[in-house]
Design a protein around this motif. Structure first.
Motif, PDB file in Angstrom:
ATOM      1  N   TRP A  65       0.742  -1.297   0.065  1.00 34.45           N
ATOM      2  CA  TRP A  65       0.069   0.037  -0.097  1.00 34.45           C
ATOM      3  C   TRP A  65       0.673   1.372  -0.037  1.00 34.45           C
ATOM      4  N   TYR A  66       0.478   2.242  -0.699  1.00 32.32           N
ATOM      5  CA  TYR A  66       1.271   3.629  -0.750  1.00 32.32           C
ATOM      6  C   TYR A  66       0.213   4.759  -0.536  1.00 32.32           C
ATOM      7  N   PRO A  67       0.750   5.888  -0.241  1.00 34.69           N
ATOM      8  CA  PRO A  67      -0.195   6.871   0.273  1.00 34.69           C
ATOM      9  C   PRO A  67      -0.786   7.608  -0.912  1.00 34.69           C
ATOM     10  N   MET A  68      -2.118   7.789  -0.528  1.00 33.82           N
ATOM     11  CA  MET A  68      -2.905   8.363  -1.848  1.00 33.82           C
ATOM     12  C   MET A  68      -2.445   9.736  -2.225  1.00 33.82           C
ATOM     13  N   GLU A  69      -1.983  10.668  -0.942  1.00 34.26           N
ATOM     14  CA  GLU A  69      -1.392  11.893  -1.258  1.00 34.26           C
ATOM     15  C   GLU A  69      -0.407  11.832  -2.356  1.00 34.26           C
ATOM     16  N   SER A  70       0.659  11.060  -2.215  1.00 32.89           N
ATOM     17  CA  SER A  70       1.420  10.983  -2.927  1.00 32.89           C
ATOM     18  C   SER A  70       1.258  10.825  -4.567  1.00 32.89           C
ATOM     19  N   PHE A  71       0.357   9.911  -4.457  1.00 33.22           N
ATOM     20  CA  PHE A  71      -0.242   9.412  -5.743  1.00 33.22           C
ATOM     21  C   PHE A  71      -1.224  10.779  -6.541  1.00 33.22           C
ATOM     22  N   GLU A  72      -1.872  11.470  -5.753  1.00 31.75           N
ATOM     23  CA  GLU A  72      -2.462  12.843  -5.922  1.00 31.75           C
ATOM     24  C   GLU A  72      -1.489  13.822  -6.695  1.00 31.75           C
ATOM     25  N   ARG A  73      -0.420  13.855  -5.749  1.00 33.25           N
ATOM     26  CA  ARG A  73       0.660  14.980  -6.265  1.00 33.25           C
ATOM     27  C   ARG A  73       1.281  14.453  -7.558  1.00 33.25           C
ATOM     28  N   MET A  74       1.773  13.129  -7.789  1.00 30.44           N
ATOM     29  CA  MET A  74       2.249  12.508  -8.989  1.00 30.44           C
ATOM     30  C   MET A  74       1.367  12.657  -9.973  1.00 30.44           C
ATOM     31  N   GLY A  75       0.016  12.495  -9.802  1.00 31.26           N
ATOM     32  CA  GLY A  75      -0.886  12.623 -11.010  1.00 31.26           C
ATOM     33  C   GLY A  75      -1.122  13.909 -11.594  1.00 31.26           C
ATOM     34  N   LEU A  76      -1.316  14.995 -10.851  1.00 30.54           N
ATOM     35  CA  LEU A  76      -1.302  16.252 -11.239  1.00 30.54           C
ATOM     36  C   LEU A  76       0.120  16.862 -11.807  1.00 30.54           C
ATOM     37  N   ALA A  77       1.258  16.445 -11.267  1.00 29.19           N
ATOM     38  CA  ALA A  77       2.370  16.545 -11.820  1.00 29.19           C
ATOM     39  C   ALA A  77       2.558  16.218 -13.455  1.00 29.19           C
ATOM     40  N   ILE A  78       2.163  14.991 -13.615  1.00 31.39           N
ATOM     41  CA  ILE A  78       1.843  14.375 -14.836  1.00 31.39           C
ATOM     42  C   ILE A  78       0.852  15.189 -15.824  1.00 31.39           C
ATOM     43  N   LEU A  79      -0.031  15.443 -15.204  1.00 30.51           N
ATOM     44  CA  LEU A  79      -1.192  16.236 -15.810  1.00 30.51           C
ATOM     45  C   LEU A  79      -0.529  17.506 -16.353  1.00 30.51           C
ATOM     46  N   VAL A  80       0.255  18.290 -15.461  1.00 31.24           N
ATOM     47  CA  VAL A  80       0.852  19.604 -16.179  1.00 31.24           C
ATOM     48  C   VAL A  80       2.117  19.274 -17.090  1.00 31.24           C
ATOM     49  N   GLU A  81       3.188  18.402 -16.617  1.00 29.50           N
ATOM     50  CA  GLU A  81       4.331  18.331 -17.584  1.00 29.50           C
ATOM     51  C   GLU A  81       4.084  17.178 -18.756  1.00 29.50           C
ATOM     52  N   VAL A  82       3.252  16.147 -18.562  1.00 30.59           N
ATOM     53  CA  VAL A  82       3.085  15.316 -19.352  1.00 30.59           C
ATOM     54  C   VAL A  82       1.885  15.728 -20.582  1.00 30.59           C
ATOM     55  N   ALA A  83       0.929  15.853 -19.783  1.00 32.53           N
ATOM     56  CA  ALA A  83      -0.260  15.907 -20.846  1.00 32.53           C
ATOM     57  C   ALA A  83      -0.559  17.299 -21.153  1.00 32.53           C
ATOM     58  N   SER A  84       0.281  18.428 -20.445  1.00 32.16           N
ATOM     59  CA  SER A  84       0.087  19.623 -20.923  1.00 32.16           C
ATOM     60  C   SER A  84      -1.585  20.128 -20.503  1.00 32.16           C
ATOM     61  N   ASN A  85      -2.177  19.522 -19.417  1.00 29.52           N
ATOM     62  CA  ASN A  85      -3.412  20.096 -18.855  1.00 29.52           C
ATOM     63  C   ASN A  85      -4.282  19.700 -19.915  1.00 29.52           C
ATOM     64  N   ASP A  86      -4.288  18.819 -20.791  1.00 36.66           N
ATOM     65  CA  ASP A  86      -5.153  18.207 -21.774  1.00 36.66           C
ATOM     66  C   ASP A  86      -5.940  17.072 -21.332  1.00 36.66           C
ATOM     67  N   LEU A  87      -7.187  17.136 -20.986  1.00 37.82           N
ATOM     68  CA  LEU A  87      -7.827  16.039 -20.252  1.00 37.82           C
ATOM     69  C   LEU A  87      -8.157  14.995 -21.252  1.00 37.82           C
ATOM     70  N   GLU A  88      -8.100  15.083 -22.574  1.00 36.25           N
ATOM     71  CA  GLU A  88      -8.234  14.201 -23.756  1.00 36.25           C
ATOM     72  C   GLU A  88      -7.191  13.269 -23.585  1.00 36.25           C
ATOM     73  N   VAL A  89      -5.915  13.804 -23.170  1.00 36.54           N
ATOM     74  CA  VAL A  89      -4.795  13.183 -23.124  1.00 36.54           C
ATOM     75  C   VAL A  89      -4.947  12.177 -21.941  1.00 36.54           C
ATOM     76  N   VAL A  90      -5.338  12.695 -20.769  1.00 37.34           N
ATOM     77  CA  VAL A  90      -5.570  12.175 -19.604  1.00 37.34           C
ATOM     78  C   VAL A  90      -6.430  10.970 -19.868  1.00 37.34           C
ATOM     79  N   ARG A  91      -7.646  10.977 -20.578  1.00 41.34           N
ATOM     80  CA  ARG A  91      -8.425  10.076 -20.873  1.00 41.34           C
ATOM     81  C   ARG A  91      -7.652   8.710 -21.729  1.00 41.34           C
ATOM     82  N   ALA A  92      -6.974   9.180 -22.444  1.00 39.95           N
ATOM     83  CA  ALA A  92      -6.176   8.346 -23.206  1.00 39.95           C
ATOM     84  C   ALA A  92      -5.104   7.507 -22.453  1.00 39.95           C
ATOM     85  N   PHE A  93      -4.579   8.145 -21.343  1.00 42.01           N
ATOM     86  CA  PHE A  93      -3.860   7.609 -20.556  1.00 42.01           C
ATOM     87  C   PHE A  93      -4.607   6.342 -19.733  1.00 42.01           C
ATOM     88  N   GLY A  94      -5.940   6.720 -19.502  1.00 41.46           N
ATOM     89  CA  GLY A  94      -6.731   5.809 -18.859  1.00 41.46           C
ATOM     90  C   GLY A  94      -7.004   4.578 -19.843  1.00 41.46           C
TER      91      GLY A  94
END
Length: 212
Positions: A65-94
């Motif tokens: 088990w790993y902390p959800m708070e870290s998972f949350e911060r990692m997720g938004l970091a990926i949203l900004v730096e990898v997905a460029s805040n594009d939610l359709e890219v995030v949908r594609a990640f899913g």
């Protein structure tokens, strides 16, 4: 499931409900860690706390088990730096994440049976989070309703919900569903009490049995 840190840990993180300890299993946590490791050109310390960064240099165990708070911060970091805040890219990640999960849980997909595949996920999801992050509230042939409550800040909850929507779209397709549609009927980040996803699909046509 995709908050920046800002100066110390960022407004998004501060507004998330951290008073409840929430954890995610390594099977999902490792997906974010891999994404972060693959981008050596990014200074992740702009978005992550030192405790988060430590996970990038250690082995992530699938059954830990790993902390959800870290998972949350990692997720938004990926949203900004990898997905460029594009939610359709995030949908594609899913959508892409389904292949990794199926490789780890071979019994997740019931071939030619989308409804049963959803039911199998409902059982498995209890091993992914130690709280009720996802609930399949209704399911029948050709339709289902999913409730999402990751307990994150609004921006992170929105991104995670788009990733979840993409995941279930692809799960239904892999299970043999066609004409798959998925949309939000309620959005917590827009002020609704919770987030709700509607799923619709056409079941595979059964092969006619040969006459004796």
């Amino acid at each position: 499931m995709l908050p920046g840190v800002g100066h110390a840990c960022g407004d998004d993180t501060l507004t998330s409900r951290q008073h409840v300890e929430r954890r995610v299993k390594g099977t999902l946590f490792v997906d974010y860690v891999r994404m972060l490791r693959s981008r050596r050109d990014v200074d992740w310390s702009k978005h992550l706390l030192p405790s988060d960064l430590s996970f990038l240099v250690q082995r992530i165990e699938p059954d830990t088990w790993y902390p959800m708070e870290s998972f949350e911060r990692m997720g938004l970091a990926i949203l900004v730096e990898v997905a460029s805040n594009d939610l359709e890219v995030v949908r594609a990640f899913g959508r892409m994440s389904i292949d990794w999960l199926v490789s780890q849980h071979g019994n997740l997909i019931a071939q030619s049976d989308p409804r049963d595949s959803l039911m199998r996920f409902q059982v498995l999801r209890r091993s992914f989070f130690d709280y009720s992050a996802l609930e399949l509230t209704s399911v029948s042939d050709g339709e289902a309703t999913l409730t999402i409550a990751y307990g994150m800040s609004p921006r992170a909850e929105e991104a995670a919900s788009w990733q979840t929507l993409g995941f279930f779209e692809r799960l239904l397709e892999v299970a043999g569903g066609s004409k798959v549609r998925a949309w939000f009927s309620a959005r917590s980040w827009k002020g609704d009490l919770l987030t709700e996803v509607q799923l619709r699909w056409s079941d595979p046509i059964s092969e006619p049995k040969p006459r004796p």
